[in-house]
Structures are given as C-alpha cells and as structure tokens.
Design a protein around this motif. Structure first.
Motif, PDB file in Angstrom:
ATOM      1  N   SER A   1     -18.719 -22.947 -16.315  1.00  0.00           N
ATOM      2  CA  SER A   1     -19.052 -22.945 -17.756  1.00  0.00           C
ATOM      3  C   SER A   1     -17.918 -22.383 -18.588  1.00  0.00           C
ATOM      4  O   SER A   1     -18.001 -21.299 -19.178  1.00  0.00           O
ATOM      5  CB  SER A   1     -20.338 -22.137 -17.981  1.00  0.00           C
ATOM      6  N   CYS A   2     -16.837 -23.136 -18.665  1.00  0.00           N
ATOM      7  CA  CYS A   2     -15.617 -22.655 -19.311  1.00  0.00           C
ATOM      8  C   CYS A   2     -15.786 -22.432 -20.812  1.00  0.00           C
ATOM      9  O   CYS A   2     -15.070 -21.625 -21.404  1.00  0.00           O
ATOM     10  CB  CYS A   2     -14.453 -23.598 -19.031  1.00  0.00           C
ATOM     11  N   LEU A   3     -16.714 -23.140 -21.444  1.00  0.00           N
ATOM     12  CA  LEU A   3     -16.978 -22.940 -22.872  1.00  0.00           C
ATOM     13  C   LEU A   3     -18.246 -22.134 -23.107  1.00  0.00           C
ATOM     14  O   LEU A   3     -18.761 -22.091 -24.225  1.00  0.00           O
ATOM     15  CB  LEU A   3     -17.107 -24.291 -23.592  1.00  0.00           C
ATOM     16  N   GLY A   4     -18.755 -21.515 -22.052  1.00  0.00           N
ATOM     17  CA  GLY A   4     -20.023 -20.824 -22.203  1.00  0.00           C
ATOM     18  C   GLY A   4     -21.167 -21.827 -22.263  1.00  0.00           C
ATOM     19  O   GLY A   4     -21.035 -22.976 -21.809  1.00  0.00           O
ATOM     20  N   HIS A   5     -22.263 -21.400 -22.836  1.00  0.00           N
ATOM     21  CA  HIS A   5     -23.489 -22.190 -22.799  1.00  0.00           C
ATOM     22  C   HIS A   5     -23.890 -22.680 -24.188  1.00  0.00           C
ATOM     23  O   HIS A   5     -23.726 -21.995 -25.188  1.00  0.00           O
ATOM     24  CB  HIS A   5     -24.612 -21.357 -22.190  1.00  0.00           C
TER      25      HIS A   5
END
Length: 449
Positions: free
Chosen positions: A46-50
């Motif tokens: 999840s490189c950009l978060g959620h």
C-alpha cells in the motif's frame, strides 16, 4: 453464544484475524474500533496508503466503461496507457510489458519467457537457472523453486524443479568473512557464481535471478557496491539473461522507480508487482527487452503462456493512477527523505540495543535484525518465535509491521521489516519507531523471564 466460525482459509488455521473495516491514509481500522498504523504497507504493497480518492475515482470511471475483456480477443485503454507509462521511454532497454495479477505470476512469466527465448533462438540446451539462498521469488511452484526460502520450500521439495540451483547471497552481515572488505566479498561471490556456471555448463544456463534488495526472507538486504555489475558481466560473458525480481523492492520503494537504477545495471527481464498498483487491485507485470520479444515475434509469433486475468482493465486503471500520483506528488523524493529519517530514527533507537545486530535497507524499505549476542551475531533460539512475539506486541500497541523468522538460514534468525506508505510524514516515522521499540522490548522481556 459461540463465536461464528470463519469459512475463509486464513494464513493461520488456528485463529481468525480481526476484520479490517476501514482505511484512511496510513491507518487501518479494525471491526472492534482499534486504529492500526500500517507501518509495512501490508507486505510493502500500500504505497499510497489506503482509500486514496484519485485511485478510487479511476477505478469507478473504468468500471462504468469496461470491467473485463479477455486478452485473447481485446486489449484495453488502461492496459495500453499503463504500458506506455512504464516502458514507453524504454528504461534500461526494457521495452515491453506483460500484465499479470501478482508477483508470483510475474516471476513465472519471466522464467517462461527466458526459456522460450532460448528455445526460439536455437539454444534449447539452456534450461538451468541460478538464484540465491535466502531469497524469495513467489509461492507458485516455479517461483518457489527459484527462491531460496528454505522454510517455504521444505514441504514441497519433491515438486520443485531441479533446474534451479542456488549460490551464496550478497548478505554481508552474515556471509562476509571477518577480515573481508566489501570488495573482497564481492570478488568471492562473483567467483562462486562463475564456478556455478562452469559446474552446470555455461551454455546450459538461461538466467540468473535475484532481488536487488532482498525482501521478507532476509529483511531488506542491499548488495555491496559493484556486486550487480559483476553479476551482469558474468551473465553477459556466458550469454545468459539477468532477471531482477523487484516485486517487493521496486516501483519507488527504495527511492527510485526501479531499484536497479542504484546498481548501475539494467536487467533483461524484470518482475514488478506490489507498489505497481498499491493494493487497489491485484496486479503485477513482467518487463522485457525488445530483443527478447522480437526473437519470439519473428519465430513462433506467440508467447506460450497466459492467464485469465492478464491486463485486467480495472487493475491497469488503478495502477496507472497510482503511478501518476507518485509522479504528480514527487513521492520518489519523499521516499528518499523519509527513508533517511526512518534509517536515522532506527539507528537512534536500536543502534546500541544489545539485541539488535543490524539496521539496514534503502528508502522506505528498512529492517532491524534481532540477535541474542551482538558480538557473535548469534540468533535467538527459533523455539522462542521472537518475531511472532514482536508482531503480536506491536499489533496490540496499534502497529502493523512485518516480522519474519529464518533470517540467517531459513530456520534461525529474526528480523522486522518496515515499509511505510510513501505518504508517511516525519511524525508518522517517529511514531512507527516509538511503537516498534516498545514492542521489541516487550517481546524480549517475555522470553528473558
């Protein structure tokens, strides 16, 4: 009333994990209301978060137009656009992309493409692949055979192809000898690789497979300087391909789009996945040089491989938006800066810790290794299951991290991997290290009593 039995086969068959019901940025919320800081982006995914709104909008727009079309009949707009984004400028000579559903599939495709390439260019004897111990390349049988994760391989050993052999990893903390400098270590590893080519027969080797920064099996292990240059030279001298597995360490995780950019080499074939789509849809990809693809195009005319969900439109639309956001928000620079901060905070907290032997990694891909004795680098008794205790203690304290065992040889050794989302702030980094420190000390107290 008895708890409802889960019909899902979870990783543990003895306990059901809590349900995640909500996500926002670097945080996840469990069904019971607990907020968990996602310090490892799941498994560096999840490189950009959620719940990034731009990615959710991109998925919705694509779903409203076309959810699926089989690649035996059609391509799709998002697949073509994502391919142009990834290889339209031919980074390192990589010119074509093959979209799959995850990292293991990307490795399987890479192995098959390498094999078919040599068959079609009149070298069918090239059926051997060399990889490294303490590596991980996926959990399907071909990928598992390529990998050197002893624990994962053991139950399936009779099913794994003997076409794969393994050499010493570029794992300086454990493999470099007492009086060796990095250059000496690299020379010894190169000599071992050369010897393996000779043992197999140089003209029988199709490819060498490696992770530029080893992921979960050994815990964020970068190679010493010039290691991959030496590997590239050996492969070129013997006409073998270099396959780099960047499923975990690639797509910005180490501070550059491709981890190999920091090694001064480029692969012939590359596997990517986790950071490609950021977890918003299942997706992975194989990237390949034009000469490889052109050989097959001019020969049989078809890559003899395939899956149902190749080039899935929703997955490609999501991944394209993830990659655009990384560019629009200059997140590679962010990863470099936050990576330096994470490394420094880990050194400050654990650098003199009596049971932390090593702090290592690149960018937002860092790990600590736990040892019973720092002077001798002796690991803890595997029976303690220290990594599992750290994971549980961290989770109880609102932190999701990625501990693993078998760091040294597949059985002994414990490490904790951290891979925060690229959007993490300095305050987030401080909180991650604070919570991890509390968890590590708590777990150590539990085994020292």
């Amino acid at each position: 009333m008895a708890a409802r039995k889960s019909r899902v086969l979870h990783r543990s068959l003895r306990e059901t994990p809590p349900k995640a019901v909500d996500g926002a940025g670097i945080w996840l919320t469990a069904e019971d209301g607990r907020r968990i800081l996602d310090a490892s982006s799941g498994a560096a995914v999840s490189c950009l978060g959620h719940q990034h709104p731009r990615v959710l909008d991109a998925i919705a727009r694509q779903a409203a137009k076309l959810a699926y079309a089989h690649t035996a009949f059609f391509s799709s707009e998002p697949a073509e656009a994502l391919a142009d984004h990834l290889v339209g400028h031919e980074p390192g000579g990589l010119a074509y992309v093959y979209f799959v559903s995850g990292g293991s599939e990307a490795i399987e495709a890479s192995i098959k493409l390498a094999r078919q390439y040599f068959v079609e260019r009149g070298e069918p004897q090239r059926g051997n692949f060399i990889a490294r111990r303490q590596s991980y390349h996926g959990n399907t049988l071909g990928a598992l055979a390529a990998g050197g994760n002893a624990w994962r391989r053991a139950p399936y050993a009779p099913l794994l192809s003997p076409a794969f052999s393994h050499v010493t990893p570029a794992f300086a903390y454990h493999e470099r000898r007492e009086h060796e400098q990095d250059a000496d270590f690299v020379t010894r590893l190169a000599a071992e690789l050369e010897a393996e080519f000779q043992r197999l027969g140089p003209d029988t080797v199709a490819a060498f497979i490696a992770e530029p920064v080893v992921g979960a099996t050994a815990g964020c292990v970068p190679a010493p300087e010039n290691y991959f240059r030496r590997v590239r030279e050996i492969c070129d001298r013997h006409g073998a391909l270099l396959i780099l597995d960047e499923v975990m360490c690639g797509m910005g995780r180490t501070g550059t789009t491709h981890a190999w950019e920091q090694e001064g080499v480029a692969p012939d074939i590359q596997a990517i996945a986790k950071g490609l789509g950021g977890g918003y849809q299942p997706i992975g990809a194989m990237l390949a040089r034009a000469a490889i693809v052109d050989t097959i195009r001019e020969g049989s005319g078809a890559f003899q491989h395939g899956h149902t969900y190749l080039g899935h439109p929703l997955a490609c639309a999501a991944a394209l938006e993830v990659q655009r956001i990384i560019g629009d928000e200059n997140l590679l620079d962010h990863v470099k800066q936050r990576g330096r901060e994470l490394e420094q905070r880990l050194i400050e907290r654990f650098g003199n810790h009596r049971h932390v032997g090593d702090v290592r990694g690149r960018g937002l891909f860092q790990a600590i290794e736990l040892v019973e004795d720092r002077a001798t680098r002796t690991p803890f008794d595997p029976a303690f299951k220290l990594h599992q205790k750290i994971k549980a203690a961290a989770f109880d304290n609102g932190l999701a991290c990625y501990p693993a065992g078998g760091t040294v040889d597949g059985r002994r050794g414990d490490h904790v991997l951290l891979a925060p989302p690229y959007i993490a702030t300095s305050d987030d980094i401080d909180l991650i290290v604070e919570k991890l420190g509390t968890a590590v000390d708590s777990a150590l107290r539990s085994i020292n009593h």
